[in-house]
Scaffold this motif. Sequence first.
Motif, PDB file in Angstrom:
ATOM      1  N   ILE A 179      -7.203  -1.489  -8.149  1.00 17.15           N
ATOM      2  CA  ILE A 179      -6.646  -1.791  -6.836  1.00 17.15           C
ATOM      3  C   ILE A 179      -7.638  -1.299  -5.788  1.00 17.15           C
ATOM      4  O   ILE A 179      -7.853  -0.095  -5.630  1.00 17.15           O
ATOM      5  N   ALA A 180      -8.286  -2.247  -5.116  1.00 15.77           N
ATOM      6  CA  ALA A 180      -9.210  -1.926  -4.031  1.00 15.77           C
ATOM      7  C   ALA A 180      -8.393  -1.688  -2.764  1.00 15.77           C
ATOM      8  O   ALA A 180      -7.604  -2.543  -2.357  1.00 15.77           O
ATOM      9  N   LEU A 181      -8.584  -0.543  -2.145  1.00 11.65           N
ATOM     10  CA  LEU A 181      -7.761  -0.133  -1.008  1.00 11.65           C
ATOM     11  C   LEU A 181      -8.444  -0.409   0.322  1.00 11.65           C
ATOM     12  O   LEU A 181      -9.673  -0.351   0.436  1.00 11.65           O
ATOM     13  N   ALA A 182      -7.626  -0.690   1.323  1.00  9.77           N
ATOM     14  CA  ALA A 182      -8.098  -0.847   2.698  1.00  9.77           C
ATOM     15  C   ALA A 182      -7.126  -0.119   3.612  1.00  9.77           C
ATOM     16  O   ALA A 182      -5.949   0.084   3.260  1.00  9.77           O
ATOM     17  N   PHE A 183      -7.598   0.277   4.803  1.00  7.26           N
ATOM     18  CA  PHE A 183      -6.793   1.082   5.711  1.00  7.26           C
ATOM     19  C   PHE A 183      -6.821   0.492   7.118  1.00  7.26           C
ATOM     20  O   PHE A 183      -7.848  -0.013   7.567  1.00  7.26           O
TER      21      PHE A 183
END
Length: 268
Positions: A26-30
Amino acid sequence: MTSRFEVPDALQDRRAAIESTIRPVIALAFYEEATAPWDSKVGGVPYRPLDMEWPADPAGRPLHFLAQINFAQLPHLPRFPDAGIIQFFVGEDLGWLGCHFSVEDAPVYDTYRVVFHERPYEDPALLRADVPPYENPEDGPFIRPVELRMTGTQVELPISPDDRNFREALNWTAPTPDRYVLGERLHGVYQEACAAVHPTLDQIGGYPAFRQSDPRNAGQAHQLLFQLASNEDLGFVFGDVGIMNFFIQPDDLRKGDFTRVVYYWDCY
């Protein structure tokens, strides 16, 4: 749609070995926006039932709320929970390279804490919204005036060049044991191909990255649970552009047991 790593032309002689290591991640972004207490986030107000004491170090100082993951809000990874909230708290001084990295013993929760809520409820009336004052809040690495919403996308990535098993997995015979076993040019090609799928190092699952070297030895089966890298644009930096890693033993992950999660960080 899931993005998958494409083996570069320069590495075609290792295609089978590389592809055998590919895992879902799971590639995360904020994003800077308000969140509910039960949302996936970095910073802000965590999910906190009325009877939950704020995690503290042995001296009684409150630990910083680093992040929380609501598994129900993100794509599902094999062997990971599909519901529940996991939270990560760390000390102001970060601890010296994290914690006591041990296979046999339970972690010593002196510089961090991991809390899992198996059945969270979405009712503000049943949750606390207060956050304790931290020491030196202006200088603290996790104190932000605006919290960050966390979102995730499933991608597929091969083993990291930083991983302790990289050389063996790809059948590399170069004599140097450091991260540049591919040679600097091919290492760059490999990293660029990974970055094309996932441009940051913030992720759930997959293979860890390090600024120095993998702390795990051959007897430690811990796999990556959660990784958060320094991000100057978003306002959190750990040491000299450090990376934080939280590891879990595969059997514990399968059972949904987060009581022995291990925390480690390093920097340049």
